[in-house]
Scaffold this motif. Sequence first.
Motif, mmCIF file in Angstrom:
data_model
loop_
_atom_site.group_PDB
_atom_site.id
_atom_site.type_symbol
_atom_site.label_atom_id
_atom_site.label_comp_id
_atom_site.label_asym_id
_atom_site.label_seq_id
_atom_site.Cartn_x
_atom_site.Cartn_y
_atom_site.Cartn_z
ATOM 1 N N ALA A 24 33.007 -45.602 -70.550
ATOM 2 C CA ALA A 24 34.234 -46.270 -71.568
ATOM 3 C C ALA A 24 35.381 -45.538 -71.231
ATOM 4 C CB ALA A 24 33.893 -46.432 -73.142
ATOM 5 N N VAL A 25 36.560 -46.208 -71.589
ATOM 6 C CA VAL A 25 38.032 -45.441 -71.625
ATOM 7 C C VAL A 25 38.060 -44.866 -72.808
ATOM 8 C CG1 VAL A 25 38.948 -46.970 -69.694
ATOM 9 C CG2 VAL A 25 38.963 -47.721 -72.093
ATOM 10 N N GLY A 26 38.826 -43.872 -72.549
ATOM 11 C CA GLY A 26 38.931 -42.864 -74.014
ATOM 12 C C GLY A 26 40.092 -43.479 -74.728
ATOM 13 N N MET A 27 40.182 -44.682 -75.095
ATOM 14 C CA MET A 27 41.151 -45.012 -76.137
ATOM 15 C C MET A 27 40.451 -45.169 -77.466
ATOM 16 S SD MET A 27 42.813 -48.149 -73.654
ATOM 17 C CE MET A 27 43.024 -47.815 -72.023
ATOM 18 N N ALA A 28 41.342 -45.431 -78.647
ATOM 19 C CA ALA A 28 41.002 -45.757 -80.124
ATOM 20 C C ALA A 28 40.510 -47.179 -80.018
ATOM 21 C CB ALA A 28 42.097 -45.592 -80.859
ATOM 22 N N VAL A 29 39.280 -47.195 -80.605
ATOM 23 C CA VAL A 29 38.620 -48.414 -80.737
ATOM 24 C C VAL A 29 38.740 -49.287 -81.864
ATOM 25 C CG1 VAL A 29 36.234 -49.634 -80.871
ATOM 26 C CG2 VAL A 29 37.036 -47.567 -79.229
ATOM 27 N N ALA A 30 39.064 -50.578 -81.897
ATOM 28 C CA ALA A 30 39.304 -51.501 -83.088
ATOM 29 C C ALA A 30 38.011 -52.086 -83.310
ATOM 30 C CB ALA A 30 40.226 -52.496 -82.959
ATOM 31 N N ALA A 31 37.302 -51.655 -84.642
ATOM 32 C CA ALA A 31 35.995 -52.276 -84.820
ATOM 33 C C ALA A 31 36.130 -53.719 -85.107
ATOM 34 C CB ALA A 31 35.251 -51.445 -85.862
ATOM 35 N N PRO A 32 35.036 -54.598 -84.900
ATOM 36 C CA PRO A 32 35.039 -56.014 -85.313
ATOM 37 C C PRO A 32 35.147 -55.999 -86.929
ATOM 38 C CG PRO A 32 33.342 -55.576 -83.779
ATOM 39 C CD PRO A 32 34.015 -54.234 -84.142
ATOM 40 N N SER A 33 36.347 -57.140 -87.134
ATOM 41 C CA SER A 33 36.488 -57.138 -88.454
ATOM 42 C C SER A 33 35.394 -57.905 -89.225
ATOM 43 C CB SER A 33 37.595 -58.279 -88.718
ATOM 44 O OG SER A 33 37.689 -58.633 -90.137
ATOM 45 N N ALA A 34 35.063 -57.531 -90.455
ATOM 46 C CA ALA A 34 33.997 -58.191 -91.146
ATOM 47 C C ALA A 34 34.182 -59.679 -91.269
ATOM 48 C CB ALA A 34 33.715 -57.710 -92.748
ATOM 49 N N ALA A 35 35.400 -60.113 -91.155
ATOM 50 C CA ALA A 35 35.653 -61.545 -91.062
ATOM 51 C C ALA A 35 35.452 -62.151 -89.729
ATOM 52 C CB ALA A 35 36.778 -61.585 -91.832
ATOM 53 N N GLN A 36 34.469 -61.797 -88.927
ATOM 54 C CA GLN A 36 34.336 -62.317 -87.732
ATOM 55 C C GLN A 36 33.967 -63.748 -87.811
ATOM 56 O OE1 GLN A 36 30.807 -60.073 -86.285
ATOM 57 N NE2 GLN A 36 29.842 -62.128 -86.333
ATOM 58 N N ALA A 37 34.299 -64.446 -86.483
ATOM 59 C CA ALA A 37 34.195 -66.013 -86.519
ATOM 60 C C ALA A 37 32.702 -66.141 -86.191
ATOM 61 C CB ALA A 37 35.045 -66.675 -85.291
ATOM 62 N N GLY A 38 32.033 -67.141 -86.776
ATOM 63 C CA GLY A 38 30.752 -67.491 -86.732
ATOM 64 C C GLY A 38 29.713 -66.687 -87.567
ATOM 65 N N PRO A 39 28.407 -66.923 -87.778
ATOM 66 C CA PRO A 39 27.511 -66.256 -88.473
ATOM 67 C C PRO A 39 27.172 -64.983 -87.832
ATOM 68 C CG PRO A 39 26.387 -67.940 -87.034
ATOM 69 C CD PRO A 39 27.780 -68.010 -86.766
ATOM 70 N N THR A 40 26.751 -63.950 -88.817
ATOM 71 C CA THR A 40 26.024 -62.674 -88.526
ATOM 72 C C THR A 40 24.851 -62.829 -88.159
ATOM 73 O OG1 THR A 40 25.689 -62.162 -90.660
ATOM 74 C CG2 THR A 40 27.948 -61.846 -89.956
ATOM 75 N N LEU A 41 23.982 -61.695 -87.534
ATOM 76 C CA LEU A 41 22.949 -61.732 -87.341
ATOM 77 C C LEU A 41 21.844 -62.073 -88.939
ATOM 78 C CD1 LEU A 41 22.427 -58.871 -84.754
ATOM 79 C CD2 LEU A 41 22.466 -61.304 -84.489
ATOM 80 N N ARG A 374 34.936 -64.348 -69.061
ATOM 81 C CA ARG A 374 34.365 -65.018 -69.921
ATOM 82 C C ARG A 374 34.658 -64.261 -71.371
ATOM 83 N NH1 ARG A 374 28.949 -65.532 -72.302
ATOM 84 N NH2 ARG A 374 28.130 -63.618 -70.937
ATOM 85 N N VAL A 375 35.226 -65.059 -72.557
ATOM 86 C CA VAL A 375 35.200 -64.491 -73.728
ATOM 87 C C VAL A 375 33.699 -64.569 -74.491
ATOM 88 C CG1 VAL A 375 36.063 -64.602 -76.069
ATOM 89 C CG2 VAL A 375 37.456 -65.221 -74.106
ATOM 90 N N VAL A 376 33.137 -63.470 -74.562
ATOM 91 C CA VAL A 376 31.837 -63.309 -75.341
ATOM 92 C C VAL A 376 31.844 -63.698 -76.559
ATOM 93 C CG1 VAL A 376 29.927 -61.747 -75.724
ATOM 94 C CG2 VAL A 376 31.049 -61.819 -73.345
ATOM 95 N N GLY A 377 32.740 -63.025 -77.438
ATOM 96 C CA GLY A 377 32.743 -63.207 -78.960
ATOM 97 C C GLY A 377 34.201 -62.733 -79.382
ATOM 98 N N GLN A 378 34.528 -63.589 -80.407
ATOM 99 C CA GLN A 378 35.829 -63.347 -80.948
ATOM 100 C C GLN A 378 35.754 -63.281 -82.685
ATOM 101 O OE1 GLN A 378 39.202 -65.701 -79.403
ATOM 102 N NE2 GLN A 378 37.656 -66.875 -78.917
ATOM 103 N N TRP A 379 36.674 -62.192 -83.183
ATOM 104 C CA TRP A 379 36.760 -62.277 -84.502
ATOM 105 C C TRP A 379 38.250 -61.842 -84.801
ATOM 106 C CZ3 TRP A 379 34.294 -59.159 -81.245
ATOM 107 C CH2 TRP A 379 35.021 -57.783 -80.592
ATOM 108 N N ASN A 380 38.283 -62.055 -86.362
ATOM 109 C CA ASN A 380 39.960 -61.874 -86.790
ATOM 110 C C ASN A 380 40.507 -60.406 -86.211
ATOM 111 O OD1 ASN A 380 39.735 -64.029 -88.050
ATOM 112 N ND2 ASN A 380 39.504 -63.356 -90.193
ATOM 113 N N GLY A 381 41.304 -60.640 -85.361
ATOM 114 C CA GLY A 381 42.079 -59.369 -84.862
ATOM 115 C C GLY A 381 41.297 -58.874 -83.425
ATOM 116 N N GLY A 382 40.251 -59.185 -82.965
ATOM 117 C CA GLY A 382 39.769 -58.608 -81.945
ATOM 118 C C GLY A 382 38.955 -59.836 -81.052
ATOM 119 N N TYR A 383 38.210 -59.257 -79.856
ATOM 120 C CA TYR A 383 37.623 -60.052 -79.154
ATOM 121 C C TYR A 383 36.810 -59.044 -78.177
ATOM 122 C CZ TYR A 383 40.915 -59.181 -75.333
ATOM 123 O OH TYR A 383 41.796 -58.685 -74.463
#
Length: 466
Positions: A24-41, A374-383
């Motif tokens: 992985a590159v050594g950059m800061a990581v933006a975690a997925p928002s709780a308000a992601q699109a689609g249902p959770t596990l 391919r876009v695997v998944g998207q959430w508010n503010g990230g993908y």
Amino acid sequence: MSAPAGRARRVLAATAVAVAGTLAVGMAVAAPSAAQAGPTLGQLAAAKGRYFGSATDNPTLNNSAYTAVLGSEFGQITVGNTQKWMYVEPSRGRFDYSQADQIVAFAQAHNQTVRGHTLVWHNQLPSWVNDVPAGELLGVMRNHIANVAGHYKGKVVHWDVVNEAFEENGARRQSVFQQKLGDGYIAEAFKAARAADPNAKLYYNDYNVEGINAKSDAMYNMVKSFKQQGIPIDGVGLQAHLVLGQVPSTLQQNIQRFADLGVDVAITELDIRMRTPRDAAKDAQQAADYRAVTNACLAVTRCVGITVWDFSDGHSWIPSVFPGEGAALIYDEDFAKKPSYWAVYEALGGTRTTTTTTTTTSGNNGSGCTATYRVVGQWNGGYQGEVTVRNTGSTATTGWTVKWTLAQGQTVNSLWNGTVTTNGQEVTVRNANYNGAVAPNGTTTFGFTGSSAGANPIPALTCATS
């Protein structure tokens, strides 16, 4: 599968360092928002009458990126360590619930159910328990169960009452309880737990019992005997600390035979470890393994749920106990969803985003490649994105390079299975040191997470080989 030797170290390694082999590159990581699109596990599992949960431990509750996922993705929490004897009764008759209460409070604040783990286990015992005279130990055990299960009465839906009481050959483990109290201590523990909390489901929990073998046969015979005697047992936990490519072929059959005894079954501590570093082939096998475990549970009505033993590779016990192994979970150490996540997601009935684009090629002297985004998944503010590089030439490549231009508001935050550089909005990804050689018509894949503001357009890529 070999027994998880050093299990006592396992539970103390809940905050293990990230798996070194994941590129992985050594950059800061933006975690997925709780308000992601689609249902959770958790939501997908609930729609099928199950739960999908994660274990956790106290140090990680201070990590906001971690808790954003823990609190939003899962419907159930297991207290990984701090309900064990050494934490809650460090000296005889003195009980301390402060750490475990923090995790239970977190779960309650996020509308998550809690599995209690564990009341009686031969590991993580304070030393004073071993010194209790044989004539007093049954009373000590009953008192411990009464206090701990009583304290969490109404807050815990399951208890792992007794943990890991059998050896690999099906013989009883010679713990202090077995040596001083004999075979009857397990039944006495279940009776005490029922008295302390009549509404909690009571489980026996063990490892290397996922398939049909001598150890699971011994567990099966004990449960059958308990049911015949009226001993209050409601379920069995199959820990499922598995090895890549070695999901037992008899897993579903084993789950079914316990269900046929009239008890529930839970996959309680799931992880599937591999030799590191990760690569596309290992990720694909791990995804298939996670899918197989999920499908086996879904196939049996009384398989009530699945819990991963923490969810992020950066918080796994595996690397500290099995040197050279890891990457066992469904999120990587940067909280990006791995192929294993999406395998579970799809097995539970979720549908992935499948927007793709195939891009231009370049090369000479029989060389060339395509790159498919391919876009695997998207959430508010990230993908999360994925690029498949295919060798369209007639000779094997020695290396490859993929380039694209980010739209305004897009960034690449973390990338695996390749090396990335950025220059303004221009992104260049080159092969890692292990995946530059691609056979004619062969493929390799790299993935990444990023941030986005507003639209998240699919870019045009260029691909070149060397």
